[in-house]
Design a protein around this motif. Structure first.
Motif, PDB file in Angstrom:
ATOM      1  N   THR A  12       2.150   5.637  -6.790  1.00  0.00           N
ATOM      2  CA  THR A  12       2.048   4.916  -5.504  1.00  0.00           C
ATOM      3  C   THR A  12       0.867   4.073  -4.949  1.00  0.00           C
ATOM      4  OG1 THR A  12       0.933   6.332  -4.078  1.00  0.00           O
ATOM      5  CG2 THR A  12       3.099   7.832  -4.951  1.00  0.00           C
ATOM      6  N   PRO A  13       2.349   3.050  -3.825  1.00  0.00           N
ATOM      7  CA  PRO A  13       0.895   1.659  -3.398  1.00  0.00           C
ATOM      8  C   PRO A  13      -0.287   2.670  -2.867  1.00  0.00           C
ATOM      9  CG  PRO A  13       3.690   1.685  -3.374  1.00  0.00           C
ATOM     10  CD  PRO A  13       3.338   2.768  -2.855  1.00  0.00           C
ATOM     11  N   LYS A  14      -0.110   3.412  -2.201  1.00  0.00           N
ATOM     12  CA  LYS A  14      -0.984   4.154  -1.905  1.00  0.00           C
ATOM     13  C   LYS A  14      -1.932   4.521  -2.692  1.00  0.00           C
ATOM     14  CE  LYS A  14      -3.255   6.463   1.718  1.00  0.00           C
ATOM     15  NZ  LYS A  14      -3.521   7.519   3.098  1.00  0.00           N
ATOM     16  N   ARG A  15      -1.510   5.156  -3.650  1.00  0.00           N
ATOM     17  CA  ARG A  15      -2.864   5.743  -5.104  1.00  0.00           C
ATOM     18  C   ARG A  15      -3.159   4.475  -6.101  1.00  0.00           C
ATOM     19  NH1 ARG A  15      -6.736   7.708  -7.061  1.00  0.00           N
ATOM     20  NH2 ARG A  15      -7.169   8.340  -8.403  1.00  0.00           N
ATOM     21  N   LEU A  16      -2.530   3.296  -5.591  1.00  0.00           N
ATOM     22  CA  LEU A  16      -2.951   1.989  -6.546  1.00  0.00           C
ATOM     23  C   LEU A  16      -3.896   0.914  -5.590  1.00  0.00           C
ATOM     24  CD1 LEU A  16      -2.788  -0.755  -9.281  1.00  0.00           C
ATOM     25  CD2 LEU A  16      -0.707  -1.052  -7.279  1.00  0.00           C
ATOM     26  N   ALA A  17      -3.892   1.595  -4.548  1.00  0.00           N
ATOM     27  CA  ALA A  17      -4.252   0.448  -3.543  1.00  0.00           C
ATOM     28  C   ALA A  17      -6.550   1.232  -3.682  1.00  0.00           C
ATOM     29  CB  ALA A  17      -3.869   0.701  -1.836  1.00  0.00           C
ATOM     30  N   GLU A  18      -6.127   2.540  -4.039  1.00  0.00           N
ATOM     31  CA  GLU A  18      -7.441   3.030  -3.996  1.00  0.00           C
ATOM     32  C   GLU A  18      -8.495   3.402  -5.127  1.00  0.00           C
ATOM     33  OE1 GLU A  18      -5.577   7.298  -2.901  1.00  0.00           O
ATOM     34  OE2 GLU A  18      -5.822   7.166  -1.253  1.00  0.00           O
ATOM     35  N   LEU A  19      -7.105   2.903  -6.200  1.00  0.00           N
ATOM     36  CA  LEU A  19      -8.152   2.589  -7.570  1.00  0.00           C
ATOM     37  C   LEU A  19      -8.565   1.562  -7.281  1.00  0.00           C
ATOM     38  CD1 LEU A  19      -5.121   3.278 -10.427  1.00  0.00           C
ATOM     39  CD2 LEU A  19      -7.536   4.610  -9.684  1.00  0.00           C
ATOM     40  N   GLY A  22     -11.269   1.285  -4.290  1.00  0.00           N
ATOM     41  CA  GLY A  22     -12.664   2.934  -4.977  1.00  0.00           C
ATOM     42  C   GLY A  22     -12.619   4.095  -3.881  1.00  0.00           C
ATOM     43  N   GLU A  23     -12.507   3.876  -3.136  1.00  0.00           N
ATOM     44  CA  GLU A  23     -11.859   4.780  -1.806  1.00  0.00           C
ATOM     45  C   GLU A  23     -10.375   5.176  -1.016  1.00  0.00           C
ATOM     46  OE1 GLU A  23     -13.906   2.434   1.816  1.00  0.00           O
ATOM     47  OE2 GLU A  23     -15.897   2.922   0.217  1.00  0.00           O
ATOM     48  N   ASP A  24     -10.709   6.391  -0.438  1.00  0.00           N
ATOM     49  CA  ASP A  24      -9.527   6.151   0.580  1.00  0.00           C
ATOM     50  C   ASP A  24      -8.219   5.274   0.895  1.00  0.00           C
ATOM     51  OD1 ASP A  24      -8.454   8.760  -0.121  1.00  0.00           O
ATOM     52  OD2 ASP A  24      -9.476   9.506   1.406  1.00  0.00           O
ATOM     53  N   VAL A  25      -7.738   4.686   1.395  1.00  0.00           N
ATOM     54  CA  VAL A  25      -7.608   3.527   2.172  1.00  0.00           C
ATOM     55  C   VAL A  25      -6.350   4.283   3.122  1.00  0.00           C
ATOM     56  CG1 VAL A  25      -7.549   1.585   0.325  1.00  0.00           C
ATOM     57  CG2 VAL A  25      -5.348   2.333   0.921  1.00  0.00           C
ATOM     58  N   MET A  26      -5.654   2.987   4.300  1.00  0.00           N
ATOM     59  CA  MET A  26      -5.313   3.268   5.763  1.00  0.00           C
ATOM     60  C   MET A  26      -3.850   3.311   5.126  1.00  0.00           C
ATOM     61  SD  MET A  26      -7.475   2.383   8.997  1.00  0.00           S
ATOM     62  CE  MET A  26      -6.718   3.144   9.717  1.00  0.00           C
ATOM     63  N   GLY A  42      -4.967  -9.018 -21.328  1.00  0.00           N
ATOM     64  CA  GLY A  42      -3.568 -10.053 -21.806  1.00  0.00           C
ATOM     65  C   GLY A  42      -2.598  -9.523 -21.097  1.00  0.00           C
ATOM     66  N   GLY A  43      -2.778  -7.869 -20.517  1.00  0.00           N
ATOM     67  CA  GLY A  43      -1.751  -7.422 -19.931  1.00  0.00           C
ATOM     68  C   GLY A  43      -1.387  -7.846 -18.410  1.00  0.00           C
ATOM     69  N   ASN A  44      -0.084  -7.143 -18.067  1.00  0.00           N
ATOM     70  CA  ASN A  44       0.764  -7.189 -17.130  1.00  0.00           C
ATOM     71  C   ASN A  44      -0.162  -7.079 -15.234  1.00  0.00           C
ATOM     72  OD1 ASN A  44       3.054  -8.356 -17.779  1.00  0.00           O
ATOM     73  ND2 ASN A  44       4.108  -6.692 -18.355  1.00  0.00           N
ATOM     74  N   VAL A  45      -0.052  -8.136 -14.502  1.00  0.00           N
ATOM     75  CA  VAL A  45      -1.262  -7.175 -13.522  1.00  0.00           C
ATOM     76  C   VAL A  45       0.741  -7.181 -12.239  1.00  0.00           C
ATOM     77  CG1 VAL A  45      -2.216  -8.448 -12.137  1.00  0.00           C
ATOM     78  CG2 VAL A  45      -3.070  -9.291 -14.313  1.00  0.00           C
ATOM     79  N   ILE A  46       0.164  -6.213 -11.735  1.00  0.00           N
ATOM     80  CA  ILE A  46       0.525  -5.941 -10.144  1.00  0.00           C
ATOM     81  C   ILE A  46      -0.586  -6.168  -9.311  1.00  0.00           C
ATOM     82  CG2 ILE A  46       2.199  -3.972 -11.736  1.00  0.00           C
ATOM     83  CD1 ILE A  46       0.661  -2.034 -11.198  1.00  0.00           C
ATOM     84  N   SER A  47       0.446  -6.356  -7.659  1.00  0.00           N
ATOM     85  CA  SER A  47      -0.677  -6.221  -6.903  1.00  0.00           C
ATOM     86  C   SER A  47       0.005  -5.772  -5.818  1.00  0.00           C
ATOM     87  CB  SER A  47      -0.544  -7.392  -6.271  1.00  0.00           C
ATOM     88  OG  SER A  47       0.706  -8.255  -6.238  1.00  0.00           O
ATOM     89  N   VAL A  48      -1.389  -5.610  -4.616  1.00  0.00           N
ATOM     90  CA  VAL A  48      -0.335  -4.763  -3.732  1.00  0.00           C
ATOM     91  C   VAL A  48      -1.120  -4.928  -2.523  1.00  0.00           C
ATOM     92  CG1 VAL A  48      -1.573  -2.432  -3.861  1.00  0.00           C
ATOM     93  CG2 VAL A  48      -0.296  -2.218  -2.486  1.00  0.00           C
ATOM     94  N   GLY A  49      -0.917  -5.125  -1.925  1.00  0.00           N
ATOM     95  CA  GLY A  49      -1.363  -5.322  -0.068  1.00  0.00           C
ATOM     96  C   GLY A  49      -2.004  -3.985   0.394  1.00  0.00           C
ATOM     97  N   TYR A  50      -3.288  -3.504   0.808  1.00  0.00           N
ATOM     98  CA  TYR A  50      -3.227  -2.787   1.716  1.00  0.00           C
ATOM     99  C   TYR A  50      -4.527  -2.803   2.999  1.00  0.00           C
ATOM    100  CZ  TYR A  50      -7.648  -3.529  -1.560  1.00  0.00           C
ATOM    101  OH  TYR A  50      -8.533  -3.155  -2.206  1.00  0.00           O
ATOM    102  N   GLU A  56      -9.388  -5.037   8.889  1.00  0.00           N
ATOM    103  CA  GLU A  56      -8.889  -5.430   7.303  1.00  0.00           C
ATOM    104  C   GLU A  56      -7.620  -5.444   6.608  1.00  0.00           C
ATOM    105  OE1 GLU A  56     -12.056  -6.812   4.256  1.00  0.00           O
ATOM    106  OE2 GLU A  56     -12.143  -4.391   4.956  1.00  0.00           O
ATOM    107  N   PHE A  57      -7.365  -6.246   5.969  1.00  0.00           N
ATOM    108  CA  PHE A  57      -5.891  -6.468   5.269  1.00  0.00           C
ATOM    109  C   PHE A  57      -6.082  -7.581   3.521  1.00  0.00           C
ATOM    110  CE2 PHE A  57      -2.227  -7.916   3.093  1.00  0.00           C
ATOM    111  CZ  PHE A  57      -1.535  -6.434   3.194  1.00  0.00           C
ATOM    112  N   VAL A  58      -6.271  -6.272   2.652  1.00  0.00           N
ATOM    113  CA  VAL A  58      -6.934  -7.663   1.350  1.00  0.00           C
ATOM    114  C   VAL A  58      -5.598  -6.977   0.541  1.00  0.00           C
ATOM    115  CG1 VAL A  58      -8.413  -5.682  -0.325  1.00  0.00           C
ATOM    116  CG2 VAL A  58      -8.907  -5.830   2.580  1.00  0.00           C
ATOM    117  N   THR A  59      -5.583  -8.124  -0.315  1.00  0.00           N
ATOM    118  CA  THR A  59      -4.724  -7.885  -1.657  1.00  0.00           C
ATOM    119  C   THR A  59      -4.964  -7.565  -2.463  1.00  0.00           C
ATOM    120  OG1 THR A  59      -2.845  -9.686  -0.588  1.00  0.00           O
ATOM    121  CG2 THR A  59      -3.014  -9.446  -2.920  1.00  0.00           C
ATOM    122  N   GLY A  60      -5.016  -6.768  -3.797  1.00  0.00           N
ATOM    123  CA  GLY A  60      -5.191  -5.868  -4.706  1.00  0.00           C
ATOM    124  C   GLY A  60      -5.031  -6.003  -6.022  1.00  0.00           C
ATOM    125  N   TYR A  61      -5.707  -5.938  -7.102  1.00  0.00           N
ATOM    126  CA  TYR A  61      -4.817  -7.047  -8.205  1.00  0.00           C
ATOM    127  C   TYR A  61      -5.237  -6.326  -9.041  1.00  0.00           C
ATOM    128  CZ  TYR A  61      -3.311 -11.230  -5.973  1.00  0.00           C
ATOM    129  OH  TYR A  61      -3.590 -11.916  -4.939  1.00  0.00           O
TER     130      TYR A  61
END
Length: 73
Positions: A12-19, A22-26, A42-50, A56-61
């Motif tokens: 899920t988006p929340k689980r991706l953000a936690e990966l 490295g810890e829980d996100v709001m 060289g694989g596909n990269v996805i992003s999630v804002g969390y 704080e708001f972060v975009t993770g890849y």
């Protein structure tokens, strides 16, 4: 909420953000394609804002194929 496959597992988006964080996100926004390739495999990269915290708001890849992850901090 759009789920994606990351390293063979559906996340899920929340689980991706936690990966990435490295810890829980709001909270997390929907997962999007990042339109770039992983610098390690060289694989596909996805992003999630969390939100890792209230102020704080972060975009993770994250690569869908390997352990590579980064954020925009």
């Amino acid at each position: 909420m759009e789920n994606r496959v990351v390293q063979g597992r559906m996340v899920t988006p929340k689980r991706l953000a936690e990966l990435i964080e490295g810890e829980d996100v709001m909270d997390a926004e929907p997962i999007e394609d990042a339109d770039r390739e992983c610098p390690e495999c060289g694989g596909n990269v996805i992003s999630v804002g969390y939100m890792p915290s209230v102020t704080e708001f972060v975009t993770g890849y994250k690569c869908q194929d390997c352990d590579w992850a980064a954020d925009d901090r």
